[in-house]
Design a protein around this motif. Structure first.
Motif, mmCIF file in Angstrom:
data_model
loop_
_atom_site.group_PDB
_atom_site.id
_atom_site.type_symbol
_atom_site.label_atom_id
_atom_site.label_comp_id
_atom_site.label_asym_id
_atom_site.label_seq_id
_atom_site.Cartn_x
_atom_site.Cartn_y
_atom_site.Cartn_z
ATOM 1 N N PRO A 255 15.843 -23.972 -4.008
ATOM 2 C CA PRO A 255 16.191 -22.135 -3.652
ATOM 3 C C PRO A 255 16.588 -21.546 -1.953
ATOM 4 O O PRO A 255 16.874 -22.462 -1.705
ATOM 5 C CB PRO A 255 14.614 -22.073 -3.955
ATOM 6 N N GLY A 256 16.476 -20.338 -1.874
ATOM 7 C CA GLY A 256 17.195 -19.424 -1.095
ATOM 8 C C GLY A 256 19.279 -19.295 -1.200
ATOM 9 O O GLY A 256 19.538 -19.334 -2.203
ATOM 10 N N VAL A 257 19.240 -18.444 0.134
ATOM 11 C CA VAL A 257 20.739 -18.204 0.052
ATOM 12 C C VAL A 257 21.537 -19.342 0.234
ATOM 13 O O VAL A 257 20.799 -19.652 1.450
ATOM 14 C CB VAL A 257 20.591 -16.984 1.099
ATOM 15 N N PHE A 258 22.940 -19.129 0.037
ATOM 16 C CA PHE A 258 23.387 -20.779 0.735
ATOM 17 C C PHE A 258 24.613 -19.245 1.136
ATOM 18 O O PHE A 258 25.372 -18.736 0.270
ATOM 19 C CB PHE A 258 24.466 -21.091 -0.835
ATOM 20 N N TRP A 259 25.727 -20.122 2.247
ATOM 21 C CA TRP A 259 26.285 -19.060 3.425
ATOM 22 C C TRP A 259 27.438 -20.396 3.759
ATOM 23 O O TRP A 259 27.384 -21.148 4.448
ATOM 24 C CB TRP A 259 25.314 -18.636 4.568
ATOM 25 N N SER A 260 28.250 -19.934 2.749
ATOM 26 C CA SER A 260 29.873 -21.205 3.148
ATOM 27 C C SER A 260 30.173 -20.633 4.676
ATOM 28 O O SER A 260 31.249 -19.494 4.749
ATOM 29 C CB SER A 260 30.330 -20.641 2.160
ATOM 30 N N ARG A 261 30.737 -21.665 5.075
ATOM 31 C CA ARG A 261 31.678 -21.250 6.720
ATOM 32 C C ARG A 261 32.212 -22.249 6.690
ATOM 33 O O ARG A 261 32.553 -23.117 8.205
ATOM 34 C CB ARG A 261 30.207 -21.606 8.077
ATOM 35 N N LEU A 262 33.364 -23.039 5.179
ATOM 36 C CA LEU A 262 34.225 -23.930 5.535
ATOM 37 C C LEU A 262 35.492 -23.449 6.492
ATOM 38 O O LEU A 262 35.618 -22.036 6.733
ATOM 39 C CB LEU A 262 34.875 -23.775 3.899
ATOM 40 N N SER A 263 35.595 -24.050 7.212
ATOM 41 C CA SER A 263 36.804 -23.648 8.660
ATOM 42 C C SER A 263 38.567 -25.021 7.793
ATOM 43 O O SER A 263 37.936 -24.938 7.387
ATOM 44 C CB SER A 263 36.110 -24.743 9.546
ATOM 45 N N ALA A 264 39.074 -23.568 8.319
ATOM 46 C CA ALA A 264 40.716 -24.080 7.271
ATOM 47 C C ALA A 264 40.832 -24.814 8.289
ATOM 48 O O ALA A 264 41.485 -25.999 8.239
ATOM 49 C CB ALA A 264 41.648 -22.707 8.246
ATOM 50 N N SER A 265 40.316 -25.501 9.448
ATOM 51 C CA SER A 265 40.783 -26.409 10.476
ATOM 52 C C SER A 265 39.966 -27.850 10.335
ATOM 53 O O SER A 265 39.787 -28.516 11.388
ATOM 54 C CB SER A 265 40.686 -25.972 11.591
ATOM 55 N N ALA A 266 39.068 -27.655 9.301
ATOM 56 C CA ALA A 266 37.947 -29.022 9.328
ATOM 57 C C ALA A 266 38.867 -29.817 9.490
ATOM 58 O O ALA A 266 38.160 -31.139 9.693
ATOM 59 C CB ALA A 266 37.579 -28.190 8.137
ATOM 60 N N HIS A 267 40.107 -30.765 8.387
ATOM 61 C CA HIS A 267 40.959 -31.451 8.874
ATOM 62 C C HIS A 267 40.686 -31.877 10.438
ATOM 63 O O HIS A 267 41.272 -33.533 10.209
ATOM 64 C CB HIS A 267 41.929 -31.440 7.468
ATOM 65 N N THR A 268 40.821 -31.095 11.220
ATOM 66 C CA THR A 268 41.438 -31.523 12.446
ATOM 67 C C THR A 268 39.884 -32.159 13.101
ATOM 68 O O THR A 268 40.209 -32.475 14.047
ATOM 69 C CB THR A 268 42.021 -30.459 13.350
ATOM 70 N N ARG A 269 39.212 -32.333 12.636
ATOM 71 C CA ARG A 269 37.808 -32.683 13.084
ATOM 72 C C ARG A 269 37.280 -33.800 11.934
ATOM 73 O O ARG A 269 35.915 -34.427 11.937
ATOM 74 C CB ARG A 269 36.916 -31.752 13.123
ATOM 75 N N GLY A 270 38.061 -35.191 11.576
ATOM 76 C CA GLY A 270 37.505 -35.379 11.148
ATOM 77 C C GLY A 270 37.406 -35.323 9.468
ATOM 78 O O GLY A 270 36.646 -36.257 8.746
ATOM 79 N N ALA A 271 37.584 -34.089 8.839
ATOM 80 C CA ALA A 271 36.264 -33.415 7.269
ATOM 81 C C ALA A 271 37.590 -33.189 6.751
ATOM 82 O O ALA A 271 37.737 -32.080 6.176
ATOM 83 C CB ALA A 271 35.345 -32.331 8.184
#
Length: 326
Positions: free
Chosen positions: A49-65
């Motif tokens: 349950p709850g609300v989901f908030w997406s904070r996907l970052s376009a630069s994620a690949h530069t931080r090992g993600a």
């Protein structure tokens, strides 16, 4: 009902979360982290349950993600298939990770945008660059953090860069060639929106010529021996009733974007050019400290209101079910 008062934040960078965690704590709501690209997912199980908030970052690949983008697509599709309330869902994630997509939406909505050529083949870069006057700049399509942003003052200089070992290959293989815009004054402006509504506009100083516009505390890097004007400060001359702000709000509503920052530049030849839609917005601690209504608190209140809306809807359904059973 209290077990439902959780906001799940889907993200790829824990350094950007503390300011939001404090804001949610002040609202008495739990902010539960969900690291994109980690763990596993039972597709046949319903979401919590709850609300989901997406904070996907376009630069994620530069931080090992490196897997964050595809993980976000999977998780968001799963959440939406179960009817969960998602803020900045799968359609918005596609906008976040592609400047081509952002440019297309801005141009279609009638905004002045920079002349841009998307190049998918490295070998074509020198030829296509000659369609632009010098100076011009490059960018990565999957950007953020100023990825791939360089200025070139001659086509010969650019040819050498493309052919040489310093060439910075973009994560998705798409390099953008873009006209160089000369600002009337050395700053750009970032307008912040929460719940699709204007919060404040921030003046971002560009005197040092840097392309790193991240306003988060984790991104602040002092320049040795330099005491500049504040890098980020509120533009008091831009208010809710500004025609440009109204147009931005209409654009966000059309695209289903609920939390975002939009960046624009006022040029020396009188243009107002919009060049970026950032759906993974962060806020400057200095600006937040001086703001009458800090954006992080606005985010917390907005997402809390969605929890309350869901709780109200569940209560109404219970009443209807009970009355139908009699």
């Amino acid at each position: 009902m209290s077990q439902n008062r959780v906001v799940h934040v889907l993200h790829d960078n824990p350094e950007w979360i503390p300011a939001f965690a404090r804001a949610f704590d002040a609202e008495g709501v739990e902010l539960r982290e969900w690291r994109l690209g980690e763990g596993s997912l039972d597709l046949d199980a319903s979401p919590p349950p709850g609300v989901f908030w997406s904070r996907l970052s376009a630069s994620a690949h530069t931080r090992g993600a490196e897997g964050a983008k595809d993980a976000a697509r999977s998780v968001l599709a799963w959440l939406e298939s179960w009817g969960s309330r998602v803020v900045n869902g799968s359609a918005v994630a596609s906008i976040e990770v592609s400047k081509v997509v952002q440019h297309a939406h801005l141009r279609r909505a009638g905004f002045d945008v920079p002349r841009t050529i998307a190049v998918f083949d490295r070998e074509q870069l020198p030829m296509r660059a000659r369609e632009l006057a010098v100076p011009f700049i490059t960018k990565h399509n999957q950007g953020g953090k100023g990825l791939g942003v360089r200025r070139f003052d001659s086509h010969v200089e650019f040819d050498a860069y493309v052919a040489g070992p310093e060439f910075e290959a973009p994560a998705d293989g798409i390099t953008l060639l873009q006209e160089y815009l000369r600002a009337a004054e050395p700053f750009v402006t970032r307008a912040e929106f929460v719940g699709g509504r204007f919060v404040y506009a921030v003046r971002v100083d560009t005197t040092a010529g840097a392309f790193e516009l991240c306003p988060a505390e984790a991104c602040a890097v002092p320049v040795a021996g330099v005491e500049p004007e504040p890098l980020f400060r509120v533009r008091e001359d831009i208010a809710t009733d500004d025609p440009l702000i109204r147009r931005y709000e209409a654009l966000l509503a059309d695209l289903g974007i609920e939390i975002a920052g939009i960046e624009f530049l006022e040029t020396e030849d009188g243009r107002t050019v919009t060049y970026d839609i950032n759906t993974n917005t962060n806020y400057s601690p200095d600006v937040e400290a001086s703001a009458a209504d800090p954006a992080a608190r606005r985010v917390a209140r907005f997402l809390t209101s969605l929890l309350d809306d869901d709780a109200g809807a569940e209560g109404a359904e219970s009443v209807l079910s009970a009355s139908g059973a009699r």
